[in-house]
Design an enzyme around this catalytic site. Structure first.
Site, PDB file in Angstrom:
ATOM      1  N   HIS A   1      34.342  31.089  19.235  1.00 12.56           N
ATOM      2  CA  HIS A   1      33.091  31.403  17.946  1.00 12.56           C
ATOM      3  C   HIS A   1      33.814  32.174  17.076  1.00 12.56           C
ATOM      4  O   HIS A   1      34.000  33.240  15.975  1.00 12.56           O
ATOM      5  CB  HIS A   1      32.113  32.212  18.776  1.00 12.56           C
TER       6      HIS A   1
ATOM      7  N   THR B   1      30.276  35.136  31.171  1.00  9.79           N
ATOM      8  CA  THR B   1      28.757  34.763  30.333  1.00  9.79           C
ATOM      9  C   THR B   1      27.397  34.755  31.020  1.00  9.79           C
ATOM     10  O   THR B   1      27.354  34.574  31.660  1.00  9.79           O
ATOM     11  CB  THR B   1      29.626  33.042  29.595  1.00  9.79           C
TER      12      THR B   1
HETATM   13  C1  BV8 Z   1      24.918  27.512  16.398  1.00  6.60           C
HETATM   14  C2  BV8 Z   1      30.848  36.078  17.181  1.00  6.60           C
HETATM   15  C3  BV8 Z   1      24.139  25.289  15.314  1.00  6.60           C
HETATM   16  C4  BV8 Z   1      30.193  37.379  17.035  1.00  6.60           C
HETATM   17  C5  BV8 Z   1      28.912  35.288  18.440  1.00  6.60           C
HETATM   18  C6  BV8 Z   1      17.812  30.436  15.260  1.00  6.60           C
HETATM   19  C7  BV8 Z   1      18.565  30.314  13.957  1.00  6.60           C
HETATM   20  C8  BV8 Z   1      19.527  29.493  14.273  1.00  6.60           C
HETATM   21  C9  BV8 Z   1      20.226  29.662  15.600  1.00  6.60           C
HETATM   22  C10 BV8 Z   1      19.786  29.755  16.626  1.00  6.60           C
HETATM   23  C11 BV8 Z   1      18.581  30.189  16.477  1.00  6.60           C
HETATM   24  N1  BV8 Z   1      17.957  30.040  17.812  1.00  6.60           N
HETATM   25  C12 BV8 Z   1      19.589  29.822  18.680  1.00  6.60           C
HETATM   26  C13 BV8 Z   1      20.073  29.896  18.086  1.00  6.60           C
HETATM   27  C14 BV8 Z   1      20.972  29.418  18.769  1.00  6.60           C
HETATM   28  C15 BV8 Z   1      22.125  30.681  18.335  1.00  6.60           C
HETATM   29  C16 BV8 Z   1      21.572  31.351  19.765  1.00  6.60           C
HETATM   30  O1  BV8 Z   1      22.266  30.119  21.123  1.00  6.60           O
HETATM   31  N2  BV8 Z   1      21.223  32.351  19.837  1.00  6.60           N
HETATM   32  C17 BV8 Z   1      20.833  32.808  21.280  1.00  6.60           C
HETATM   33  C18 BV8 Z   1      21.460  34.236  20.669  1.00  6.60           C
HETATM   34  C19 BV8 Z   1      19.348  32.399  21.292  1.00  6.60           C
HETATM   35  N3  BV8 Z   1      23.343  30.050  18.040  1.00  6.60           N
HETATM   36  C20 BV8 Z   1      24.122  29.956  17.711  1.00  6.60           C
HETATM   37  O2  BV8 Z   1      23.735  30.200  16.326  1.00  6.60           O
HETATM   38  C21 BV8 Z   1      25.156  28.901  17.014  1.00  6.60           C
HETATM   39  N4  BV8 Z   1      25.675  28.200  16.272  1.00  6.60           N
HETATM   40  O3  BV8 Z   1      23.851  27.342  17.266  1.00  6.60           O
HETATM   41  O4  BV8 Z   1      24.980  25.904  15.387  1.00  6.60           O
HETATM   42  C22 BV8 Z   1      22.982  26.058  14.450  1.00  6.60           C
HETATM   43  C23 BV8 Z   1      23.436  25.995  13.066  1.00  6.60           C
HETATM   44  C24 BV8 Z   1      21.845  26.658  12.456  1.00  6.60           C
HETATM   45  C25 BV8 Z   1      20.882  26.545  13.105  1.00  6.60           C
HETATM   46  C26 BV8 Z   1      20.290  26.125  13.980  1.00  6.60           C
HETATM   47  C27 BV8 Z   1      21.598  25.858  15.011  1.00  6.60           C
HETATM   48  C28 BV8 Z   1      26.564  30.476  16.681  1.00  6.60           C
HETATM   49  C29 BV8 Z   1      26.526  31.399  18.571  1.00  6.60           C
HETATM   50  C30 BV8 Z   1      27.738  31.349  17.813  1.00  6.60           C
HETATM   51  C31 BV8 Z   1      27.388  33.266  17.391  1.00  6.60           C
HETATM   52  N5  BV8 Z   1      28.320  34.036  17.552  1.00  6.60           N
HETATM   53  N6  BV8 Z   1      29.959  35.681  18.829  1.00  6.60           N
HETATM   54  C32 BV8 Z   1      31.353  38.223  16.495  1.00  6.60           C
HETATM   55  O5  BV8 Z   1      32.069  38.843  18.251  1.00  6.60           O
HETATM   56  O6  BV8 Z   1      31.243  39.111  15.973  1.00  6.60           O
HETATM   57  S1  BV8 Z   1      27.788  35.067  20.045  1.00  6.60           S
HETATM   58  C33 BV8 Z   1      29.148  36.200  21.206  1.00  6.60           C
HETATM   59  O7  BV8 Z   1      27.730  36.070  22.232  1.00  6.60           O
HETATM   60  C34 BV8 Z   1      30.109  36.237  21.114  1.00  6.60           C
HETATM   61  O8  BV8 Z   1      30.643  35.554  21.356  1.00  6.60           O
HETATM   62  C35 BV8 Z   1      30.056  36.281  23.182  1.00  6.60           C
HETATM   63  O9  BV8 Z   1      30.985  36.510  23.714  1.00  6.60           O
HETATM   64  C36 BV8 Z   1      28.822  35.570  23.389  1.00  6.60           C
HETATM   65  C37 BV8 Z   1      28.315  35.333  24.210  1.00  6.60           C
HETATM   66  O10 BV8 Z   1      28.148  36.106  24.625  1.00  6.60           O
HETATM   67  P1  BV8 Z   1      28.913  36.449  26.664  1.00  6.60           P
HETATM   68  O11 BV8 Z   1      30.646  36.077  25.902  1.00  6.60           O
HETATM   69  O12 BV8 Z   1      28.175  35.687  26.993  1.00  6.60           O
HETATM   70  O13 BV8 Z   1      28.168  38.156  26.766  1.00  6.60           O
HETATM   71  P2  BV8 Z   1      27.301  38.794  27.320  1.00  6.60           P
HETATM   72  O14 BV8 Z   1      27.144  40.256  26.770  1.00  6.60           O
HETATM   73  O15 BV8 Z   1      26.300  37.999  26.577  1.00  6.60           O
HETATM   74  O16 BV8 Z   1      27.604  38.902  28.658  1.00  6.60           O
HETATM   75  C38 BV8 Z   1      28.967  39.127  29.319  1.00  6.60           C
HETATM   76  C39 BV8 Z   1      29.058  38.292  30.875  1.00  6.60           C
HETATM   77  O17 BV8 Z   1      29.634  38.335  31.828  1.00  6.60           O
HETATM   78  C40 BV8 Z   1      27.425  38.867  31.266  1.00  6.60           C
HETATM   79  O18 BV8 Z   1      26.626  37.494  31.872  1.00  6.60           O
HETATM   80  C41 BV8 Z   1      27.894  40.133  32.491  1.00  6.60           C
HETATM   81  O19 BV8 Z   1      27.218  40.196  33.982  1.00  6.60           O
HETATM   82  C42 BV8 Z   1      28.844  39.330  32.940  1.00  6.60           C
HETATM   83  N7  BV8 Z   1      30.163  40.370  33.195  1.00  6.60           N
HETATM   84  C43 BV8 Z   1      30.278  41.700  32.666  1.00  6.60           C
HETATM   85  N8  BV8 Z   1      31.737  42.261  33.820  1.00  6.60           N
HETATM   86  C44 BV8 Z   1      32.369  41.496  34.202  1.00  6.60           C
HETATM   87  C45 BV8 Z   1      31.612  40.219  33.930  1.00  6.60           C
HETATM   88  N9  BV8 Z   1      31.577  38.765  34.660  1.00  6.60           N
HETATM   89  C46 BV8 Z   1      32.817  38.669  35.916  1.00  6.60           C
HETATM   90  N10 BV8 Z   1      33.062  40.402  35.555  1.00  6.60           N
HETATM   91  C47 BV8 Z   1      33.514  41.488  34.501  1.00  6.60           C
HETATM   92  N11 BV8 Z   1      33.662  42.086  35.096  1.00  6.60           N
END
Ligand code: BV8
Ligand code: ZN
Length: 244
Positions: A121, A190
């Site tokens: 990312h 994640t």
């Molecule tokens: C793509 C950069 C093809 C930003 C990030 C509608 C329109 C357009 C796209 C979509 C759409 N619907 C769906 C999509 C696809 C979309 C998507 O998946 N959306 C989701 C929300 C449904 N994806 C995209 O757009 C991707 N591109 O698909 O391209 C495309 C192109 C055009 C149109 C369609 C498709 C791009 C995705 C990248 C986005 N950018 N980051 C920034 O950081 O400034 S994503 C962002 O979320 C971060 O990078 C982060 O890493 C990522 C995932 O989140 P997590 O890392 O999992 O973090 P989170 O807080 O969610 O969870 C933390 C976890 O850790 C939890 O489970 C927790 O329990 C656990 N935890 C906490 N503490 C601990 C722990 N575990 C262990 N130990 C601990 N101590």
């Protein structure tokens, strides 16, 4: 805390694995004090990350988006890798074949010494010109707002993949290769909701890999992985390498 039998099983599988792929998310950096995306501390000035990390938000208000990134740069600049980041570096050293795909943009894996990695990312310390596309490292904290390209004068943006933007082709290719060729995939910290990374566990599983998840909570992938270890990454990942 994960049962010791599961830990022993995973430790044996890791020791025997010849080709290891690791996928990390914000949870691995939570133990370094970096707010996760969807946790309680994931908000800024009442904006959600998903609303700011988009090309539309940047086109509409580049100043606001840069202020959000400056807030994160200032915060991340004071954070260090933790024991989980360091254990992954050790794994990279030991495994005959290894690759790390991180969704995190904080650069902590690089700081810990990881070399075989894709920052799928992007990286918060890199900027990209919206005109000539030149990518450069910029560690100014804060970065002056608004920043412009020294070569062509166009506006600079964070070199980060926003929602709605495709991942970099080279990273997609590399991830596909290492997910299909690994015999063990470790998925650490994640929530498994952001694609395409959220689909990586099933790609590896379908290709025959043994998949292990480490997370505080169950995730949408928990039902398809072979072992789900519940606990903090900084506690569990080092235990997978050596019994203490
Ligand atoms: C793509 C950069 C093809 C930003 C990030 C509608 C329109 C357009 C796209 C979509 C759409 N619907 C769906 C999509 C696809 C979309 C998507 O998946 N959306 C989701 C929300 C449904 N994806 C995209 O757009 C991707 N591109 O698909 O391209 C495309 C192109 C055009 C149109 C369609 C498709 C791009 C995705 C990248 C986005 N950018 N980051 C920034 O950081 O400034 S994503 C962002 O979320 C971060 O990078 C982060 O890493 C990522 C995932 O989140 P997590 O890392 O999992 O973090 P989170 O807080 O969610 O969870 C933390 C976890 O850790 C939890 O489970 C927790 O329990 C656990 N935890 C906490 N503490 C601990 C722990 N575990 C262990 N130990 C601990 N101590
Ligand atoms: Zn330029």
């Amino acid at each position: 805390m994960a049962p010791s039998s599961d830990l022993r099983l995973v430790r044996q599988r890791l020791a025997a694995a010849r080709n290891i792929t690791v996928l990390t998310g914000a949870g691995i950096s939570a133990d370094s004090g970096v707010p996760t995306f969807r946790g309680a501390d994931g908000l800024w000035r009442q904006h959600r990350a998903e609303d700011l990390a988009t090309p539309d938000a940047f086109a509409r208000d580049p100043k606001l988006v840069w202020e959000w990134y400056n807030w994160r740069r200032e915060l991340i600049a004071t954070k260090q890798p933790n024991a989980a980041h360091r254990a992954i570096v050790e794994l990279e050293r030991r495994a005959p074949a290894f690759w790390l795909a991180t969704q995190n943009v904080d650069g902590l894996h690089r700081d810990a010494g990881s070399q075989k990695l894709s920052e799928i990312h992007g990286n918060i310390w890199k900027v990209r010109c919206t005109g000539c596309q030149a990518v450069s490292e910029n560690r100014d904290v804060p970065i002056s707002i608004l920043p412009f390209c020294p070569h062509c004068g166009a506006l600079l943006r964070p070199h980060i993949v926003w929602f709605g933007e495709s991942l970099f082709a080279a990273d997609l290719q590399q991830c596909s290769t290492v997910l299909k060729s690994c015999d063990l995939l470790l998925v650490i910290g994640t929530s498994g909701v952001v694609y395409p990374a959220a689909g990586f566990a099933s790609v590896a599983k379908e290709a025959g890999a043994y998949v292990v998840e480490i997370n505080l909570d169950p995730t949408p992938q928990s039902s398809l992985v072979d072992v789900s270890l519940q606990g903090r990454a900084k506690d569990l990942v080092p235990l997978l390498l050596d019994p203490t």
